[in-house]
Design an enzyme around this catalytic site. Structure first.
Site, short mmCIF file in Angstrom:
data_model
loop_
_atom_site.label_atom_id
_atom_site.label_comp_id
_atom_site.label_asym_id
_atom_site.label_seq_id
_atom_site.Cartn_x
_atom_site.Cartn_y
_atom_site.Cartn_z
CG HIS A 184 -1.92 0.98 1.37
ND1 HIS A 184 -1.69 2.27 1.78
CD2 HIS A 184 -3.26 0.90 1.16
CE1 HIS A 184 -2.83 2.94 1.79
NE2 HIS A 184 -3.80 2.14 1.42
CG ASP A 214 0.47 -2.59 6.13
OD1 ASP A 214 -0.52 -2.74 6.88
OD2 ASP A 214 0.43 -1.94 5.07
CD GLN A 247 -7.07 -4.38 3.81
OE1 GLN A 247 -8.03 -5.11 4.04
NE2 GLN A 247 -7.23 -3.11 3.48
CE LYS A 293 -7.64 -0.30 5.97
NZ LYS A 293 -8.09 0.27 4.72
CB CYS A 335 -3.66 3.31 -1.64
SG CYS A 335 -4.76 4.67 -1.35
N1 PLP Z 1 -1.83 -0.86 4.52
C1 PLP Z 1 -2.78 -1.56 3.90
C2 PLP Z 1 -2.47 -2.93 3.39
C3 PLP Z 1 -4.03 -1.00 3.72
O1 PLP Z 1 -4.98 -1.70 3.09
C4 PLP Z 1 -4.30 0.30 4.21
C5 PLP Z 1 -5.60 0.93 3.99
O2 PLP Z 1 -6.31 0.61 3.06
C6 PLP Z 1 -3.27 0.97 4.86
C7 PLP Z 1 -2.05 0.37 5.00
C8 PLP Z 1 -3.47 2.35 5.41
O3 PLP Z 1 -4.41 2.32 6.43
P1 PLP Z 1 -4.98 3.66 7.07
O4 PLP Z 1 -5.46 4.50 5.92
O5 PLP Z 1 -6.08 3.19 7.95
O6 PLP Z 1 -3.86 4.30 7.80
#
Ligand code: PLP
Length: 418
Positions: free
Chosen positions: A135, A212, A215, A238, A376
């Site tokens: 992401h 990370d 998900q 999430k 993203c």
């Molecule tokens: N990492 C992953 C794999 C994500 O799917 C997301 C959000 O869609 C993020 C990071 C960023 O999360 P946040 O926008 O809640 O900080």
């Protein structure tokens, strides 16, 4: 979990999706006169009534700033906030509550590590490894600190199924590698990465790893001690909790050695104009008044997930994914993007000659909420040579009937576009 906390649903061999749905008020919504079919869960999940009520309860009977108050309300809100930290510690099996830092979300958690650990430890010529399926929030913070320090970002490529090519990862590791930051579950492909193996290899070379888990935390059991990860980041929204709250887990020895990320109230133990002494963990990394209601709401969301059982959720979502995958296989003009052997909950696809935005808009008229775009993860789109995908993502409250509505909608779109 002791017996009195164990709800009927876990004891039942039947996963009672209707009972779960009745806990989520928004699922009764109609969109364009049709029942809402919410399949945009990878963007954000809906909230059970217990989480919604908790925010209301906080503001109507507890609202007070935490930590420094001697009055009764401040003590109640401090207890609730710190109680949420303990719930999270247990949920991910951290060693201590001082390893749990509240942040705004995954993005802020990763930025914290990049700006604090990275600024302290990276030098000219050092290398940081990420993967091609990250992401943007696990790319840009590393690019920023690498640019500042003259370090280089190295990228593990992915194969046509959307899986990390492990041998390429092995080749990237060398004595310049200072950090690995890797996504557990890809938000645009659904791939579950072999993070334990990735961490093991990094650790054999004394390289710390951030996972990370944005998900992952809502689909898979997470045990940070079993993973041996050095840092782990996730977002409350999430996992059926509020927006604007998230978690950074870090091993205590690493966090202890890191400088604060932001300065301000609460992160200090004493301040003079000559010198400031920082607070102990985890407060050193929680400058300013935090999202108190958010943290308490996240604790409530974790209670809810534990009541249903993360393994039960995973099994249910897997059934939905298998069902949806089999159904779309019968549509010749549809191609799934992301066909990893180990996948959860995400069905990303493209349709011949039909732009994802048209697909998303037309499905919306059927009441079906999916996400379209690059999610993203622009480098993933580049890897597959496409500008965007349509993505349906499933959560604990989705049903096979909802998948049927999605498939019917897709077939209708194909008909309309001829
Ligand atoms: N990492 C992953 C794999 C994500 O799917 C997301 C959000 O869609 C993020 C990071 C960023 O999360 P946040 O926008 O809640 O900080």
């Amino acid at each position: 979990m002791n017996k009195t906390e164990t709800p009927d649903i876990i004891n039942s061999s039947v996963y009672d999706v209707e009972k779960i749905r009745s806990d989520f008020p928004i699922l009764q919504t109609k969109v364009h006169g049709k029942p809402l079919v919410y399949l945009d869960n990878a963007a954000t999940s809906q909230k059970p009534i217990s989480v919604i009520m908790k925010a209301q309860e906080y503001y109507s009977s507890m609202n007070s700033n935490i930590h420094r108050g001697v009055h009764a309300l401040s003590q109640v809100s401090t207890e609730a906030y710190e109680g949420a930290r303990i719930k999270i510690k247990k949920f991910i099996n951290a060693l201590g509550k001082n390893e749990i830092i509240f942040t705004r979300g995954t993005t802020e958690s990763i930025n914290l590590v990049a700006q604090s650990y990275g600024r302290m430890n990276f030098n000219e010529g050092d290398e940081v490894i990420i993967s091609q399926m990250e992401h943007h929030s696990n790319i840009v913070p590393w690019q920023m600190i690498c640019d500042e320090k003259g370090a280089k970002l190295k990228v593990i490529p992915i194969n046509d199924n959307g899986e990390i090519i492990f041998e390429e990862y092995e080749k990237l590791i060398n004595n310049r590698t200072k950090f690995v930051s890797i996504v557990y579950v890809s938000n645009s492909l659904g791939t579950v990465n072999p993070v334990k193996q990735i961490i093991d290899l990094a650790h054999q070379n004394n390289i710390p790893v951030l996972v990370d888990a944005a998900q992952a935390v809502n689909h898979l059991p997470i045990d940070v001690q079993d993973l041996h990860c050095d840092f782990l980041a996730f977002s409350g929204h999430k996992i059926y909790g509020p927006t604007g709250i998230g978690v950074l887990y870090g091993k205590v020895n690493l966090l202890d050695a890191m400088p604060p990320y932001q300065g301000g109230g609460d992160m200090i133990s004493s301040v003079t104009f000559e010198k400031t002494i920082y607070n102990e963990l985890p407060y050193k990394f929680e400058a300013g008044t935090p999202n108190i209601a958010g943290a308490i709401g996240l604790g409530e969301a974790i209670d809810y997930v534990q009541k249903i059982g993360i393994d039960n959720i995973n099994k249910h979502e897997k059934e939905l994914l298998d069902y949806a995958t089999a159904a779309v296989a019968e549509i010749p003009s549809l191609k799934i993007i992301g066909t990893a052997k180990n996948k959860v909950s995400v069905l990303s696809f493209v349709l011949d000659d039909i732009h994802p935005h048209d697909i998303g808009t037309m499905l919306d008229f059927e009441g079906v909420a999916i996400r379209t775009g690059h999610h993203c993860t622009q480098p993933v789109m580049d890897r597959f040579g496409i500008p965007a995908t349509s993505r349906a993502s499933f959560a604990m409250y989705n049903t096979k009937e909802e998948v049927d509505v999605l498939i019917k909608g897709i077939k209708k779109i194909i008909e309309v576009f001829g």
